[in-house]
Each structure stands twice: as C-alpha cells, then as structure tokens.
Design a protein around this motif. Structure first.
Motif, PDB file in Angstrom:
ATOM      1  N   PRO A  28      -9.082  45.811   1.968  1.00 11.80           N
ATOM      2  CA  PRO A  28      -9.642  46.072   3.070  1.00 11.80           C
ATOM      3  C   PRO A  28     -10.985  46.800   2.969  1.00 11.80           C
ATOM      4  O   PRO A  28     -10.988  47.594   1.934  1.00 11.80           O
ATOM      5  CB  PRO A  28      -8.746  46.956   4.297  1.00 11.80           C
ATOM      6  CG  PRO A  28      -7.300  46.636   3.395  1.00 11.80           C
ATOM      7  CD  PRO A  28      -7.668  46.491   2.144  1.00 11.80           C
ATOM      8  N   ILE A  29     -11.992  46.278   3.535  1.00 12.32           N
ATOM      9  CA  ILE A  29     -13.369  46.676   3.377  1.00 12.32           C
ATOM     10  C   ILE A  29     -13.209  48.157   3.978  1.00 12.32           C
ATOM     11  O   ILE A  29     -12.845  48.479   5.135  1.00 12.32           O
ATOM     12  CB  ILE A  29     -14.539  46.083   4.127  1.00 12.32           C
ATOM     13  CG1 ILE A  29     -14.533  44.704   3.145  1.00 12.32           C
ATOM     14  CG2 ILE A  29     -15.855  46.721   3.904  1.00 12.32           C
ATOM     15  CD1 ILE A  29     -15.401  43.690   3.856  1.00 12.32           C
ATOM     16  N   THR A  30     -13.655  49.255   3.319  1.00 13.78           N
ATOM     17  CA  THR A  30     -13.448  50.629   3.787  1.00 13.78           C
ATOM     18  C   THR A  30     -14.428  51.376   4.699  1.00 13.78           C
ATOM     19  O   THR A  30     -14.038  51.983   5.704  1.00 13.78           O
ATOM     20  CB  THR A  30     -13.393  51.565   2.564  1.00 13.78           C
ATOM     21  OG1 THR A  30     -14.586  51.649   2.063  1.00 13.78           O
ATOM     22  CG2 THR A  30     -12.394  51.336   1.490  1.00 13.78           C
ATOM     23  N   THR A  31     -15.659  50.632   4.686  1.00 15.95           N
ATOM     24  CA  THR A  31     -16.684  51.316   5.589  1.00 15.95           C
ATOM     25  C   THR A  31     -17.621  50.157   6.449  1.00 15.95           C
ATOM     26  O   THR A  31     -17.710  49.385   5.754  1.00 15.95           O
ATOM     27  CB  THR A  31     -17.513  52.342   4.944  1.00 15.95           C
ATOM     28  OG1 THR A  31     -16.877  53.047   4.250  1.00 15.95           O
ATOM     29  CG2 THR A  31     -18.669  53.025   5.872  1.00 15.95           C
ATOM     30  N   ALA A  32     -17.843  50.313   7.559  1.00 19.64           N
ATOM     31  CA  ALA A  32     -18.565  49.256   8.058  1.00 19.64           C
ATOM     32  C   ALA A  32     -20.202  49.653   7.939  1.00 19.64           C
ATOM     33  O   ALA A  32     -20.487  50.940   7.957  1.00 19.64           O
ATOM     34  CB  ALA A  32     -18.502  49.361   9.855  1.00 19.64           C
ATOM     35  N   ASN A  33     -20.937  48.534   8.155  1.00 15.58           N
ATOM     36  CA  ASN A  33     -22.325  48.801   7.813  1.00 15.58           C
ATOM     37  C   ASN A  33     -22.705  49.399   6.675  1.00 15.58           C
ATOM     38  O   ASN A  33     -23.831  50.363   6.768  1.00 15.58           O
ATOM     39  CB  ASN A  33     -22.967  49.432   8.940  1.00 15.58           C
ATOM     40  CG  ASN A  33     -22.824  48.605  10.551  1.00 15.58           C
ATOM     41  OD1 ASN A  33     -22.797  47.295  10.339  1.00 15.58           O
ATOM     42  ND2 ASN A  33     -22.151  49.263  11.604  1.00 15.58           N
ATOM     43  N   GLY A  91     -21.316  36.078  16.828  1.00 16.93           N
ATOM     44  CA  GLY A  91     -22.318  37.440  17.105  1.00 16.93           C
ATOM     45  C   GLY A  91     -22.363  38.425  15.798  1.00 16.93           C
ATOM     46  O   GLY A  91     -21.666  38.030  14.628  1.00 16.93           O
ATOM     47  N   PRO A  92     -23.083  39.501  16.004  1.00 16.33           N
ATOM     48  CA  PRO A  92     -23.113  40.653  15.093  1.00 16.33           C
ATOM     49  C   PRO A  92     -21.676  40.989  14.305  1.00 16.33           C
ATOM     50  O   PRO A  92     -21.732  41.283  13.139  1.00 16.33           O
ATOM     51  CB  PRO A  92     -23.716  41.575  15.729  1.00 16.33           C
ATOM     52  CG  PRO A  92     -24.434  41.153  16.919  1.00 16.33           C
ATOM     53  CD  PRO A  92     -23.525  40.065  17.509  1.00 16.33           C
ATOM     54  N   ASN A  93     -20.731  41.014  15.077  1.00 17.53           N
ATOM     55  CA  ASN A  93     -19.389  41.337  14.641  1.00 17.53           C
ATOM     56  C   ASN A  93     -18.679  40.358  13.642  1.00 17.53           C
ATOM     57  O   ASN A  93     -17.676  40.580  13.092  1.00 17.53           O
ATOM     58  CB  ASN A  93     -18.489  41.840  15.660  1.00 17.53           C
ATOM     59  CG  ASN A  93     -18.808  43.085  16.531  1.00 17.53           C
ATOM     60  OD1 ASN A  93     -19.430  44.010  15.695  1.00 17.53           O
ATOM     61  ND2 ASN A  93     -18.291  43.337  17.455  1.00 17.53           N
TER      62      ASN A  93
END
Length: 426
Positions: free
Chosen positions: A119-124, A158-160
C-alpha cells in the motif's frame, strides 16, 4: 560521405524511437506507446508535483474513469524484457489517497505475470514502490508493461482517481533466482520457487507440517485458507513447463481436511495452444477428518473430462468448490506431494455368463449372470475397494449414486469363480 551520414542518421533515428528500460519519459524522440483499456487514460505531461524524490520534468498521468474498476494502460517496449537476472523493478508514484496499490503486470508473447505493490503510505507525496519477481514464474518473451492503480475499486474520473508515475527501473533482485517447479511437487526444495497465485479469497502459505503422521511425515506442506463468504476461492501454481500426460494420466495428492467429505478439485490449465478449452479437471472427496490421506485423481476417461493435453503449465487447487468458506479452522486445508502415479492394470474380462448395464451409469448398476452371483466388489482403477455386496441370486442391482465420477472395476464371484469388468460412473 553521404552513405556515412545516412547510416548515422538511421542509427540515431532507430535509437531515438526505441523505448527500453529504464523509462524516465524525458525523451523528445521516443513515442512511449501506451494503450489504454477499461476506462484508464494515460498521458505524458509536465510534472505537476516537482518535489521530494522526483524532480523530473516529465511524468505519466493515469486517470481512472468514472465507474471504471479494472482501468489501466500498458506500454509496448522495443524488445522483450529479459528477466534472467534482473528481476527487481521500481516505480515512482504520486497518489492522491494513501493506501492505494499499483499492479505491475508483464504481457506479450508468453504467459503473463504480475505483482501487486505494498500500500502507498502517504498521500500527495512521491514514493518509490518495489516489485521483486525473484521468486516468481517469469519469462523473457513479454514486451508489454501494464499499470493498474487501485484494482477492483471504481474510479470517479476526478482528482481522487488521478495518479502519477515515473522512473520505471529494472535491476538485480534482492534474493536468489530460483528454479521453477516440475512434478513431483514436494515443497521441500530450497532452490526451487513455488509460485502460487491466490484468487477469489483463497490464501496459500508454504509452512512447516503442523500434523506429521505416517501418511505424510514431510517437513513442509501447503496450507490453503478459504476466506469468509468466498465460494470459488483457490490458488494456482506456475510450473516450469507443460505437464506431460502422454503416458500417465493418474495424479495423487496428499490432503489434510478438518471435515470429512470435503472435496479437492484439481485442475490443469494454461495451455498457450488452446487457452480457453485446454483446461481439464476433476474432484475427489476426502474420507477422514484431521488426518492426512492420499487422494487419487483419474484423468484416463475421455467421456468424463475434457481431453487431457500436454500443453498445460499450471495446476489449480480448489477446496470445497461451490460452498462458502468462513476463514476459520473449518475452512483451512493442507496439501502436499503432488505426483503422477501408475494406474492399476486390471483385466478386462467379458464372459458370456456375466453382463452389466447401464454402462456408463449414474445411480445404479445391474449385474446379471447365468449362475449365482455370490459377491460383488467395486474397486477404483487403482485397486481401492469402495463397495461390497453379498448376494445369492443371478440378478443384482448396486447403488452407485455415491461413487465419484471415474472408471471402476466390478468383480463378481459367480459359482465360486471370479470375473471382472470395467464400468464408468458419470
């Protein structure tokens, strides 16, 4: 001079338009030929998030469209990707929501193989994902790389549902490169990979034998858990090459089941010659609970199963097919020692005072003789006794409804003499 100039131009032109690893998407001459599918849209854009570990000028953007579940895109490379020694891949990603995953898949002239990231740990924030194929079944003929974000979840366009990726690299794997398996499968080797791929809620683990006994004293076995609510869960193992059924069509598997009567379906698939119709399978029920036993899978009868072939290179394991699992001890199974076994060479006697019908049969089998039928015994093709009936008449009917599909041998004792005949239970 003109010839040299033309040659140099052709060499530069060819090199400029060849997309090979690593992929940094910075070239102004490489076309980077992506093919979108199922609602995914991949576009090469100026990096909108120049920060952290990725200060590249150009990246790839992937938008997962409204309602798209399996959306993605794939790039066709200039040549097949060589996995002989370099099996470690890294991809930089920028994700709007933490916890999402990237599926990296390789397709082309050979069988496809894939790996899901952590899983990707951090958003943005730019983050580097690692995909280690050192223990997986791979080939050196695939020339396409597939990128799928958040597999199985609907996008919204969209952005998400907008992701960035960049800097796809290939390097030496962190672990040893192991050989792929061949039959027999014992799961004991330290130099052979056992590349299981779980599906539909099956969870397979190779571990120390928790229940060693006389039937199976092996040190290592495979555990399969059928998770909560899953009906068709299982796992498939990739073999080193096609499995040869030309001389032997009987396979044995040691199984441990928490409940007697549960079935193991053993399926062979993966034929590159006829992928859709090349699979064949059969089911065998366990007879004991909480103990190892050896089940026999008979693929000799063309009337019972799709014809076997010598092209399939995968073995699929389903326990209790069609019934929901609960993820508990009652849905936890073990298996081991998959191997070919020679069948029983039984006589095929057809004598005038012994007839049998219908053949093939479904629910009952009738035997008739001129003399008195004293005893009827039914055996599997391997000689295992499954049914016995004592009679003293010349016409007797046997209930075959509980027999598994397969080839059987009926042995009748008539006036003190034994005769045998094969029949098929369908």
């Amino acid at each position: 001079m003109k010839k040299i100039t033309l040659l140099l131009f052709l060499m530069l032109f060819s090199k400029g338009f060849s997309q090979n690893l690593p992929l940094d998407f910075e070239s102004t001459t490489i076309p980077y030929p992506f093919t979108d599918f199922d609602g995914g849209v991949a576009t090469r854009i100026a990096n909108p998030q120049i920060s952290g570990i990725n200060t590249s000028a150009t990246v790839m953007q992937m938008v997962k469209g409204q309602g798209a579940v399996w959306a993605g895109s794939k790039i066709t490379m200039a040549a097949p990707i060589n996995f002989s020694t370099e099996r470690l891949f890294k991809v930089k990603v920028f994700c709007p929501v933490a916890g999402k995953r990237l599926l990296l898949k390789f397709e082309g002239a050979g069988f496809s193989f894939e790996k899901l990231s952590a899983p990707i740990t951090t958003a943005n924030v730019w983050e580097e994902l690692t995909f280690d194929f050192s223990l997986d079944a791979v080939n050196n003929v695939n020339n396409q790389i597939v990128f799928i974000f958040d597999l199985g979840t609907q996008g919204d366009g969209g952005p998400n549902s907008t992701y960035l990726f960049d800097d796809v690299t290939q390097s030496l794997a962190t672990g040893p490169i192991l050989d792929l398996p061949v039959l027999p499968l014992t799961f004991e080797s330290t130099t052979v990979a056992y590349p299981f791929t779980d599906f539909a809620g099956g969870a397979t683990t190779i571990l120390p034998n928790p229940f060693p006994d006389a039937v199976n004293p092996s040190a290592t076995v495979v555990r399969m858990i059928k998770n909560q609510g899953e009906t068709y869960s299982g796992s498939v193992i990739q073999m080193a090459g096609p499995i040869d059924f030309s001389t032997n069509k009987i396979v044995k598997v040691k199984v441990w089941s928490p409940i007697a009567g549960k079935k193991l379906m053993l399926k062979f698939e993966g034929s590159p010659v006829d992928f859709d119709n090349g699979a064949f399978e059969t089911e065998v029920a366990t007879t004991v609970a909480n103990a190892w036993e050896e089940l026999t899978f008979d693929y000799t009868s063309p009337t019972l199963f799709p014809p076997v072939n010598n092209n399939d290179n995968k073995i699929v394991f389903f326990f209790d097919f069609g019934n929901q699992g609960d993820g508990s001890a009652n849905s936890t199974y073990y298996f081991d020692d998959i191997a070919f076994s020679d069948g029983l060479s039984a006589p095929n006697y057809f004598i005038s005072n012994f007839t049998m019908y219908p053949n093939p049969t479904s629910n009952q089998l009738t035997l008739e003789a001129i003399g008195s039928i004293e005893k009827i015994t039914i055996y599997t093709i391997l000689g295992q006794e499954v049914l016995t009936k004592n009679t003293n008449i010349n016409n007797s009917t046997i209930d075959t409804s509980r027999l598994q599909k397969g080839v059987y041998i009926a042995k009748a004792t008539i006036d003190g003499k034994e005769s045998m005949m094969k029949f098929i239970k369908e």
